[in-house]
Write a protein that holds these residues in place. Structure first.
Motif, short mmCIF file in Angstrom:
data_model
loop_
_atom_site.label_atom_id
_atom_site.label_comp_id
_atom_site.label_asym_id
_atom_site.label_seq_id
_atom_site.Cartn_x
_atom_site.Cartn_y
_atom_site.Cartn_z
N LEU A 161 0.58 -1.49 -0.19
CA LEU A 161 0.27 -0.01 -0.22
C LEU A 161 0.93 1.70 0.35
CD1 LEU A 161 -2.76 -1.17 2.45
CD2 LEU A 161 -2.61 -0.94 0.34
N ILE A 162 1.70 1.11 0.35
CA ILE A 162 2.69 2.39 1.12
C ILE A 162 2.84 2.63 -0.55
CG2 ILE A 162 5.01 3.21 1.28
CD1 ILE A 162 4.39 2.03 4.05
N GLN A 163 3.93 1.54 -1.54
CA GLN A 163 5.04 1.91 -2.85
C GLN A 163 3.52 2.30 -3.35
OE1 GLN A 163 7.41 0.73 -3.45
NE2 GLN A 163 7.46 1.80 -5.50
N TRP A 164 2.16 2.17 -3.35
CA TRP A 164 1.20 2.82 -4.28
C TRP A 164 0.80 3.90 -3.94
CZ3 TRP A 164 -2.88 -2.32 -4.96
CH2 TRP A 164 -1.76 -3.43 -5.79
N ALA A 165 0.71 4.54 -2.52
CA ALA A 165 0.44 5.53 -1.71
C ALA A 165 1.33 6.96 -2.26
CB ALA A 165 0.17 5.98 -0.64
N PRO A 166 0.50 7.92 -2.38
CA PRO A 166 1.41 9.38 -3.35
C PRO A 166 1.97 9.55 -1.71
CG PRO A 166 -1.09 8.97 -3.10
CD PRO A 166 -0.91 8.07 -2.08
N ALA A 167 2.98 10.69 -2.22
CA ALA A 167 4.55 10.88 -1.05
C ALA A 167 3.70 11.46 0.04
CB ALA A 167 4.95 11.78 -1.49
N GLU A 168 2.27 12.47 -0.05
CA GLU A 168 2.18 13.29 0.57
C GLU A 168 1.24 12.20 2.15
OE1 GLU A 168 -0.51 14.01 -2.02
OE2 GLU A 168 1.34 13.84 -1.79
N ARG A 169 0.69 11.07 1.06
CA ARG A 169 0.42 10.31 2.00
C ARG A 169 0.78 9.15 3.47
NH1 ARG A 169 -6.02 8.80 0.35
NH2 ARG A 169 -6.65 11.33 0.04
N VAL A 170 2.23 8.75 2.73
CA VAL A 170 3.31 8.41 3.13
C VAL A 170 3.61 8.87 4.31
CG1 VAL A 170 5.48 6.94 2.70
CG2 VAL A 170 3.30 6.93 1.17
N HIS A 171 3.73 9.45 3.94
CA HIS A 171 4.36 11.11 5.58
C HIS A 171 3.72 10.63 6.64
CE1 HIS A 171 6.39 13.77 7.46
NE2 HIS A 171 5.52 14.77 7.60
N GLY A 172 2.42 10.56 6.69
CA GLY A 172 1.29 10.61 7.18
C GLY A 172 1.28 9.59 8.03
N PHE A 173 1.31 8.66 6.99
CA PHE A 173 1.46 7.16 7.59
C PHE A 173 2.53 7.29 8.62
CE2 PHE A 173 3.07 2.40 7.33
CZ PHE A 173 1.00 1.97 8.31
N VAL A 174 3.47 7.39 8.09
CA VAL A 174 4.88 7.39 8.89
C VAL A 174 5.27 7.79 10.14
CG1 VAL A 174 7.60 7.27 8.72
CG2 VAL A 174 6.28 6.55 6.86
N SER A 175 4.13 8.88 9.71
CA SER A 175 4.42 10.00 11.30
C SER A 175 3.39 8.97 12.32
CB SER A 175 3.78 11.66 11.25
OG SER A 175 4.63 12.05 9.79
N TRP A 176 2.68 8.73 12.06
CA TRP A 176 2.48 7.65 12.89
C TRP A 176 2.04 6.27 12.90
CZ3 TRP A 176 -0.37 2.48 12.53
CH2 TRP A 176 -1.25 2.48 13.60
N SER A 177 3.30 6.04 12.81
CA SER A 177 4.05 4.64 13.39
C SER A 177 4.81 5.14 13.94
CB SER A 177 4.97 4.15 11.50
OG SER A 177 5.77 4.75 11.03
N PHE A 178 5.43 6.20 13.88
CA PHE A 178 6.12 6.68 15.17
C PHE A 178 6.16 6.22 16.85
CE2 PHE A 178 8.48 9.14 12.04
CZ PHE A 178 9.25 8.11 11.32
N GLY A 179 4.45 6.46 17.00
CA GLY A 179 3.31 6.75 17.79
C GLY A 179 3.67 7.75 18.70
N THR A 180 2.46 8.11 18.95
CA THR A 180 2.17 9.49 19.99
C THR A 180 1.57 9.58 21.16
OG1 THR A 180 2.14 11.98 19.71
CG2 THR A 180 1.23 9.98 17.57
N PHE A 181 1.33 10.31 22.04
CA PHE A 181 0.18 10.32 23.14
C PHE A 181 -0.45 11.77 23.17
CE2 PHE A 181 3.32 7.28 25.62
CZ PHE A 181 2.63 6.14 25.07
N ALA A 182 -0.16 12.11 22.33
CA ALA A 182 -0.38 13.52 21.52
C ALA A 182 -1.75 14.02 20.94
CB ALA A 182 0.84 14.45 20.55
N GLY A 183 -2.11 13.09 20.32
CA GLY A 183 -3.28 12.88 19.47
C GLY A 183 -4.48 12.81 20.38
N ILE A 184 -4.76 12.49 21.65
CA ILE A 184 -5.93 12.15 22.37
C ILE A 184 -6.07 13.32 23.31
CG2 ILE A 184 -6.88 10.08 23.93
CD1 ILE A 184 -5.46 8.52 21.79
N GLY A 185 -7.32 13.32 22.87
CA GLY A 185 -7.91 14.73 23.36
C GLY A 185 -9.22 14.46 24.25
N TRP A 186 -9.88 15.48 25.58
CA TRP A 186 -11.17 14.18 25.91
C TRP A 186 -12.27 13.84 25.85
CZ3 TRP A 186 -9.62 14.64 31.15
CH2 TRP A 186 -8.83 15.76 31.30
#
Length: 327
Positions: A161-186
């Motif tokens: 899927l990464i091979q087929w996807a546009p570069a800007e979307r790949v960047h979003g997925f790679v950022s998600w794959s790093f893990g983060t606790f910042a995206g959880i709101g109330w």
């Protein structure tokens, strides 16, 4: 000082540090006034209540959930290198995230809510596959191998899927794959907390069943334990815990493997009545600490969460390997 009190105080102290430190430093003594509506600058109240507090609570819950699921996996397979990702649940969540981020035709589907739903659905699908396999497999080692193979297969699909996807979307997925606790709101924190609470309570209630596996599945069957039923319960609990954390926070590495070993060293016992809560408290503390370290650069920049958790977990895993992988 009691060890349990020390674990609780360590968690509380780390959470206070997480609320206090960052691009804007807030005196620790002012945190209580900020939380209770005292006389503090309004900017402090906004930073603590709307930015840092949900993040710290999410980190504590995620760390406790991953540690608990990792402990169950190590008990189930009798292998100190087993973690919550070995059955493909985290890989399933990653596949759901990849579909949402890489293949969605509209920005609306690419919202965080769509990402969350897709990730959780992927984790549930992987759980269903593992449960179906577990019904037909008698040995835990065989299930472990099949789970690893399923994880590799899912990751290969993600790579395509990464091979087929546009570069800007790949960047979003790679950022998600790093893990983060910042995206959880109330708005999402209560749902995440409810799912993890259910999983943790089930894990704590089954401590006697998990103890039967300490000497292996053969010994558990010898003493009359229903190995298949216990294994099924363990897999269900791990799927709830690991699937929830991965869906909300991304694939957070190493905490599920490393923390149970640290907890065993702290309490000096393998009984799950004590080891499970010790692992949860230790995992929560280390997750908040890792998140704090990831924010040390300050400003708009931050370190990838998995880079920090790997620095914590990799030495522990190396130590376990050097000891021969003993539990």
């Amino acid at each position: 000082m009691s060890l349990w009190l020390l674990l609780v105080l360590s968690l509380v102290g780390t959470m206070v540090a997480g609320l206090s430190l960052g691009s804007v430093s807030i005196p620790p003594l002012s945190i209580w006034d900020t939380l209770t509506g005292g006389d503090v600058p309004s900017s402090w109240r906004t930073i603590v209540l709307h930015l840092r507090l949900p993040r710290v609570l999410a980190a504590a819950m995620a760390g406790g959930g991953l540690a608990c699921s990792g402990l169950l996996m190590q008990t189930l397979f009798g292998n100190g290198l087993a973690g919550p990702s070995v059955l493909g649940v985290s890989s399933g969540a990653s596949l759901g995230a990849a579909v949402a981020l890489l293949l969605s035709p509209t920005e609306g589907v690419l919202s965080k809510l769509g990402l969350l739903g897709s990730s959780f659905f992927g984790a549930l699908l992987a759980m269903a596959l593992v449960a179906a396999v577990a019904e037909r497999v008698r040995k835990g080692a065989t299930l472990l191998i099949l789970g690893l193979m399923m994880g590799y297969a899912i990751n290969s699909v993600v790579s395509v899927l990464i091979q087929w996807a546009p570069a800007e979307r790949v960047h979003g997925f790679v950022s998600w794959s790093f893990g983060t606790f910042a995206g959880i709101g109330w708005d999402r924190l209560p749902w995440m907390g409810l799912a993890l609470f259910v999983g943790v309570i089930l894990a704590l209630m089954g401590h006697r069943l998990w103890d039967a596996f300490l000497l292996g599945e053969s010994c558990a069957a010898t003493v009359g334990a229903d190995v298949t039923s216990i294994r099924r319960r363990m897999i269900m609990i791990v799927a709830i815990l690991a699937g929830t954390v991965t869906a909300y926070c991304g694939p957070v590495a190493f905490l599920g493997i490393a923390v149970p070993h640290l907890a065993r060293g702290l309490i000096g016992s393998a009984r799950h009545r004590y080891l499970t809560p010790a692992s949860i408290l230790t995992g929560a503390t280390l997750a908040v600490l890792a998140d704090l370290f990831s924010r040390l650069p300050g400003g708009a920049s931050s370190l990838p969460l998995n880079a920090v958790t790997s620095l914590i977990g990799a030495p522990v895993v190396a130590w376990v390997v050097m000891k021969g992988g003993d539990r």
